[in-house]
Design an enzyme around this catalytic site. Structure first.
Site, PDB file in Angstrom:
ATOM      1  CB  CYS A   8      -0.990  -0.015   1.167  1.00 37.67           C
ATOM      2  SG  CYS A   8      -0.285   0.230   2.808  1.00 37.67           S
ATOM      3  CG  ASN A  11       4.355  -1.469   5.203  1.00 40.77           C
ATOM      4  OD1 ASN A  11       5.432  -1.760   5.699  1.00 40.77           O
ATOM      5  ND2 ASN A  11       3.402  -2.353   5.051  1.00 40.77           N
ATOM      6  CB  CYS A  13      -3.609   1.729   7.167  1.00 38.22           C
ATOM      7  SG  CYS A  13      -3.378   3.255   8.100  1.00 38.22           S
ATOM      8  NE  ARG A  14      -4.535   1.315   1.673  1.00 39.41           N
ATOM      9  CZ  ARG A  14      -4.452   1.928   0.502  1.00 39.41           C
ATOM     10  NH1 ARG A  14      -5.428   1.801  -0.390  1.00 39.41           N
ATOM     11  NH2 ARG A  14      -3.396   2.660   0.199  1.00 39.41           N
ATOM     12  CB  SER A  15       0.298  -3.381   3.009  1.00 40.91           C
ATOM     13  OG  SER A  15       1.048  -2.345   3.573  1.00 40.91           O
ATOM     14  CG  ASP A 124      -4.955   4.850   3.031  1.00 38.20           C
ATOM     15  OD1 ASP A 124      -4.962   4.445   4.222  1.00 38.20           O
ATOM     16  OD2 ASP A 124      -3.941   5.304   2.482  1.00 38.20           O
TER      17      ASP A 124
END
Length: 154
Positions: A8, A11, A13-15, A124
């Site tokens: 993402c 690096n 939050c999402r990933s 995000d």
């Protein structure tokens, strides 16, 4: 060993949520020793930082460990080291395809694992604040990703 990298922007939050969820699900299915999971960002703003508190809250709520996860930036050798590079949005996917050159890694967009969803990118939560939605997507998408890995590689 099958190697999976979530990507993402920053690096945090999402990933890293994808990394933790997939690692957890692989363990639950008895595949922990066969699948290595990591995450990286396209940007360098958060290198060395732990996941965002919203990500950590969701992982804790669902009994998933964040042990060993810290932000890092995508490196050129990642294209050779990982079998799957899973991008959270269109921009990340474009960047990865541009940087990959002729690398062998299978670059895919996370939401392509969830064709039943109206969303085509993982929003995000750093900007939306909706970490619950991100977890819901990671939970469903990581199940689909594990099924894909089992079908294609194991």
């Amino acid at each position: 060993m099958i190697n999976v990298l979530f990507v993402c922007l920053g690096n945090i939050c999402r990933s890293p949520m994808g990394e933790a969820v997939l690692r957890h699900k692989a363990q639950e299915r008895g595949l922990g020793a066969k699948i290595r999971v990591d995450s990286a960002g396209t940007g360098d703003w958060h290198i060395g930082n732990p996941p965002h508190e919203g990500t950590l809250k969701q992982l804790k709520l669902h009994g998933i460990s964040e042990q060993g996860i810290q932000a890092r930036q995508m490196k050129g050798h990642d294209f050779e080291a990982f079998d799957y590079i899973v991008c959270m949005d269109d921009s990340n996917e474009r960047n990865m395809r541009k940087l990959a050159g002729g690398a062998e890694a299978d670059i895919l967009k996370f939401m392509d694992l969830l064709p039943q969803e109206k969303l085509r990118e993982v929003p995000d939560p750093y900007f939306t604040g909706n970490f619950e939605e991100t977890y819901r997507l990671m939970d469903a998408g990581c199940n689909a990703l594990l099924d894909k890995i089992i079908e294609e590689k194991l």
